[in-house]
Design an enzyme around this catalytic site. Structure first.
Site, PDB file in Angstrom:
ATOM      1  N   SER A 124       0.825  -1.206   0.000  1.00 19.89           N
ATOM      2  CA  SER A 124       0.000   0.000   0.000  1.00 19.89           C
ATOM      3  C   SER A 124       0.859   1.256   0.000  1.00 19.89           C
ATOM      4  CB  SER A 124      -0.968   0.010   1.190  1.00 19.89           C
ATOM      5  OG  SER A 124      -0.293  -0.285   2.365  1.00 19.89           O
ATOM      6  N   HIS A 145      -3.701  -3.894  -5.254  1.00 20.73           N
ATOM      7  CA  HIS A 145      -3.850  -3.353  -3.902  1.00 20.73           C
ATOM      8  C   HIS A 145      -5.267  -3.530  -3.379  1.00 20.73           C
ATOM      9  CE1 HIS A 145      -3.923   0.297  -1.029  1.00 20.73           C
ATOM     10  NE2 HIS A 145      -3.449  -0.757  -0.402  1.00 20.73           N
ATOM     11  N   GLU A 157      -7.155  -1.855  -6.406  1.00 27.51           N
ATOM     12  CA  GLU A 157      -6.431  -0.997  -7.345  1.00 27.51           C
ATOM     13  C   GLU A 157      -5.437  -1.861  -8.125  1.00 27.51           C
ATOM     14  OE1 GLU A 157      -6.351   3.243  -4.941  1.00 27.51           O
ATOM     15  OE2 GLU A 157      -4.881   1.736  -4.369  1.00 27.51           O
ATOM     16  N   ASN A 195      -5.477   6.134  -1.225  1.00 25.12           N
ATOM     17  CA  ASN A 195      -4.703   6.771  -0.159  1.00 25.12           C
ATOM     18  C   ASN A 195      -4.225   8.172  -0.540  1.00 25.12           C
ATOM     19  OD1 ASN A 195      -5.074   4.746   1.679  1.00 25.12           O
ATOM     20  ND2 ASN A 195      -3.228   3.640   1.087  1.00 25.12           N
TER      21      ASN A 195
HETATM   22  P1  NAI Z   1       0.386  -9.477   8.306  1.00 24.82           P
HETATM   23  O1  NAI Z   1       1.510  -9.172   9.233  1.00 24.82           O
HETATM   24  O2  NAI Z   1      -0.956  -9.793   8.864  1.00 24.82           O
HETATM   25  O3  NAI Z   1       0.822 -10.734   7.404  1.00 24.82           O
HETATM   26  C1  NAI Z   1       2.060 -10.850   6.767  1.00 24.82           C
HETATM   27  C2  NAI Z   1       2.358 -12.334   6.575  1.00 24.82           C
HETATM   28  O4  NAI Z   1       3.491 -12.446   5.728  1.00 24.82           O
HETATM   29  C3  NAI Z   1       2.687 -13.051   7.877  1.00 24.82           C
HETATM   30  O5  NAI Z   1       1.932 -14.238   7.949  1.00 24.82           O
HETATM   31  C4  NAI Z   1       4.188 -13.337   7.753  1.00 24.82           C
HETATM   32  O6  NAI Z   1       4.562 -14.544   8.400  1.00 24.82           O
HETATM   33  C5  NAI Z   1       4.354 -13.441   6.254  1.00 24.82           C
HETATM   34  N1  NAI Z   1       5.686 -13.121   5.770  1.00 24.82           N
HETATM   35  C6  NAI Z   1       6.510 -12.123   6.150  1.00 24.82           C
HETATM   36  N2  NAI Z   1       7.622 -12.133   5.405  1.00 24.82           N
HETATM   37  C7  NAI Z   1       7.519 -13.175   4.532  1.00 24.82           C
HETATM   38  C8  NAI Z   1       8.339 -13.684   3.492  1.00 24.82           C
HETATM   39  N3  NAI Z   1       9.513 -13.136   3.207  1.00 24.82           N
HETATM   40  N4  NAI Z   1       7.904 -14.733   2.782  1.00 24.82           N
HETATM   41  C9  NAI Z   1       6.707 -15.309   3.056  1.00 24.82           C
HETATM   42  N5  NAI Z   1       5.879 -14.860   4.036  1.00 24.82           N
HETATM   43  C10 NAI Z   1       6.286 -13.810   4.757  1.00 24.82           C
HETATM   44  O7  NAI Z   1       0.331  -8.290   7.260  1.00 24.82           O
HETATM   45  P2  NAI Z   1      -0.930  -7.766   6.393  1.00 24.82           P
HETATM   46  O8  NAI Z   1      -1.661  -6.755   7.168  1.00 24.82           O
HETATM   47  O9  NAI Z   1      -1.653  -8.943   5.863  1.00 24.82           O
HETATM   48  O10 NAI Z   1      -0.185  -6.988   5.223  1.00 24.82           O
HETATM   49  C11 NAI Z   1       0.482  -7.652   4.190  1.00 24.82           C
HETATM   50  C12 NAI Z   1       0.763  -6.701   3.046  1.00 24.82           C
HETATM   51  O11 NAI Z   1      -0.448  -6.116   2.599  1.00 24.82           O
HETATM   52  C13 NAI Z   1       1.697  -5.540   3.367  1.00 24.82           C
HETATM   53  O12 NAI Z   1       2.449  -5.250   2.218  1.00 24.82           O
HETATM   54  C14 NAI Z   1       0.743  -4.404   3.656  1.00 24.82           C
HETATM   55  O13 NAI Z   1       1.288  -3.141   3.436  1.00 24.82           O
HETATM   56  C15 NAI Z   1      -0.347  -4.698   2.623  1.00 24.82           C
HETATM   57  N6  NAI Z   1      -1.652  -4.125   2.953  1.00 24.82           N
HETATM   58  C16 NAI Z   1      -2.134  -4.213   4.235  1.00 24.82           C
HETATM   59  C17 NAI Z   1      -3.369  -3.659   4.529  1.00 24.82           C
HETATM   60  C18 NAI Z   1      -3.927  -3.736   5.919  1.00 24.82           C
HETATM   61  O14 NAI Z   1      -4.925  -3.044   6.193  1.00 24.82           O
HETATM   62  N7  NAI Z   1      -3.359  -4.546   6.819  1.00 24.82           N
HETATM   63  C19 NAI Z   1      -4.185  -2.971   3.494  1.00 24.82           C
HETATM   64  C20 NAI Z   1      -3.600  -3.021   2.176  1.00 24.82           C
HETATM   65  C21 NAI Z   1      -2.370  -3.555   1.942  1.00 24.82           C
END
Ligand code: NAI
Length: 506
Positions: A124, A145, A157, A195
């Site tokens: 994001s 996104h 997006e 955003n």
């Molecule tokens: P989260 O922390 O809930 O999940 C991330 C997951 O990725 C975890 O299960 C972790 O173990 C895994 N992980 C970390 N590094 C890794 C790697 N190198 N290889 C494989 N798995 C790996 O995070 P969330 O909230 O789901 O966010 C994920 C992505 O989505 C980020 O890029 C964030 O910016 C984006 N995003 C998040 C939003 C939100 O509201 N939380 C909204 C829109 C986008």
């Protein structure tokens, strides 16, 4: 890389946290086979179980059929290692938001998947182009996104960087539709559409607070009830948490090289330092008890007094509607060419403050009160000059509240509250169109679905008229001499031509 059929093959999802799970759920519900991978041992398996449980809950509530659960779950598998993603036709990453970690993952993925496989990032805040730069074939990389919670936020997006192949965005767009989501297309720029467009509401409201125009609960009430926003800006900041919103405000401001339209507020930074995060810390702009917002008391309506009201004829466009309203409220009218001694002087500023309106019309500032003539519906906003006497302020308050419509009384502000905030939102939306980041139609779609605004920024502008928005911004610009309020060329031209803000370039 050649264009292939739009039928989605196996979709790999890397990163099975909040976002990865949501994306996987809507994909399998849309008939797309998904394989999950997470670097945390057991993470993907856990996600599969959680998605199954979510679908079962939906079935228990009767929202989907039991056979839908079985069919969707049969499409979900777990990878033992990244190598198991070899046959994927698309991989979406939703891992930690760190550029070097995402770049490393994309390098590893390129070594595993076939040449035709699309690599999409759910980032994001990072540059899709910077992530793609790590790849041997950056043309296959795009942003995809989603918003949280993914199954409920029906917008995604599709972000193309300068090197993204055209068919990659087309395929992701088709995939989004198959998942039951609405795709919007944007070029790779800070904040993409949602955003980026969301900067106006929060930063302008924080400016109003910073100028002591009204306390935050009153600003929330005005923007909810008069302008029709689902949540007030301070309620929204409390919901998201300042630990999340403040870094986003600062990051977009910096990525656009200190663009004044996005200037963050020192108020938010200081509150963040104090740990007043919002709901999650039980104290933000509001206090929360048992998860419930504690609403501060409203100002009591003063008793009605029979003060003659002189309505300024200078504000010709709004004059008839307000004159009618005064009659409906049974106001005692002063019909003189100039206000009689003791009459309340009512002005109807558009993009102006009460002081400027009083001075321009040579009115007594101690007897002058302004009414926002553009937002007379769910809540009326009255504004005083620094010299308005309490008697006149209270008389106006009592009069305009006498039919049961709530009234807010604020301090002097060019463009009051709604005009200022809406003109800022419209201007930013118009400039997104001017920069060619997305089509006017996609800008409005993204904002209504992604931010829940009553209308997209361009339709909001059309509702008041481009010329009126321009007048408000010109007023703000003249008053503050702040380039924050300089109108976008998109808005200026369409206002001059008298056409809709949704009118694309030929
Ligand atoms: P989260 O922390 O809930 O999940 C991330 C997951 O990725 C975890 O299960 C972790 O173990 C895994 N992980 C970390 N590094 C890794 C790697 N190198 N290889 C494989 N798995 C790996 O995070 P969330 O909230 O789901 O966010 C994920 C992505 O989505 C980020 O890029 C964030 O910016 C984006 N995003 C998040 C939003 C939100 O509201 N939380 C909204 C829109 C986008």
């Amino acid at each position: 890389m050649s264009s292939t059929s739009l039928a989605p093959g196996l979709l790999g999802i890397v990163g099975c946290g909040l976002m990865g799970r949501g994306i996987a759920q809507i994909a399998i519900q849309g008939g797309i086979p998904v394989i999950l991978h997470d670097s945390r041992p057991g993470g993907a398996e856990e996600a599969r179980a959680a998605i199954g449980a979510t679908l079962q809950k939906l079935a228990d509530k009767g929202k989907i059929g039991a056979q839908d659960v079985t069919a969707a779950c049969a499409r979900l598998s777990v990878a033992a290692s990244l190598a198991d993603l070899a046959s994927c036709t698309t991989v979406i990453e939703a891992i930690v938001e760190k550029l070097d970690v995402k770049q490393e993952l994309f390098r590893q993925l390129e070594a595993v998947v076939g040449d035709e496989c699309i690599l999409a990032t759910n980032t994001s805040s990072l540059s899709v182009t910077a992530i793609a730069a790590a790849c041997k074939a950056p043309g296959r990389v795009a942003g995809f996104h989603f918003f949280s919670p993914v199954p409920l936020m029906k917008i995604v997006e599709v972000i193309a960087g300068p090197l993204t192949d055209a068919h990659v965005a087309d395929r992701l767009t088709a995939m989004a539709r198959q998942m039951g989501h609405t795709p919007v297309r944007a070029s790779d720029t800070p904040g993409f559409i949602v955003n980026h467009a969301g900067r106006g509401y929060l930063t302008e409201s924080l400016r109003l607070l910073g100028e002591s125009i009204a306390p935050h609960p009153e600003l929330d009430r005005i923007l909810r009830e008069a302008a029709g926003f689902r949540m007030g800006p301070f309620e929204l900041l409390d919901l998201t948490g300042l630990d999340v919103s403040q870094p986003v405000m600062e990051s977009i401001y910096d990525q656009y090289y200190q663009e004044p339209r996005f200037r963050p507020s020192p108020i938010a930074r200081q509150r963040l330092a104090a740990g007043l995060l919002g709901r999650k810390s039980r104290r933000g702009f509001y206090r929360y008890e048992d998860g419930q917002k504690q609403e501060p008391a409203t100002v009591a309506i003063p008793p009605r007094v029979a003060l003659p009201v002189w309505l300024s004829p200078r504000d010709a466009a709004a004059y008839p509607a307000v004159s009618q309203l005064l009659d409906k409220l049974d106001a005692k009218r002063d019909e003189g060419a100039r206000p009689g001694t003791g009459s309340l002087c009512l002005v109807l500023p558009v993009g102006q403050d009460a002081t400027s309106a009083a001075v321009a019309a040579q009115l007594d500032p101690t007897r002058t009160v302004a009414l926002d003539p553009l937002f007379l519906g769910g809540r009326r906003t009255l504004m005083t000059t620094p010299l308005t006497a309490d008697t006149y302020r209270d008389a106006a308050h009592a009069l305009f509240a006498s039919d049961g419509v709530p009234v807010s009384v604020i301090r002097d502000s060019a463009g009051l509250v709604c005009q200022r905030v809406i003109a800022t939102i419209v201007n930013i939306g118009a400039d997104i169109a001017q920069q060619g980041i997305a089509t006017p139609e996609d800008i409005d779609k993204a904002v209504t679905l992604g931010l829940g605004y009553p209308k997209g920024p361009l339709a909001l502008g059309d509702a008041l008229g481009a010329a009126t928005i321009l007048r408000i911004l010109d007023g703000l610009f003249d008053f503050y001499r702040d380039p924050r309020y300089r109108p976008s060329p998109w808005l200026k031209r369409r206002a001059m031509l008298g056409v809709s803000l949704l009118t694309p370039e030929n």
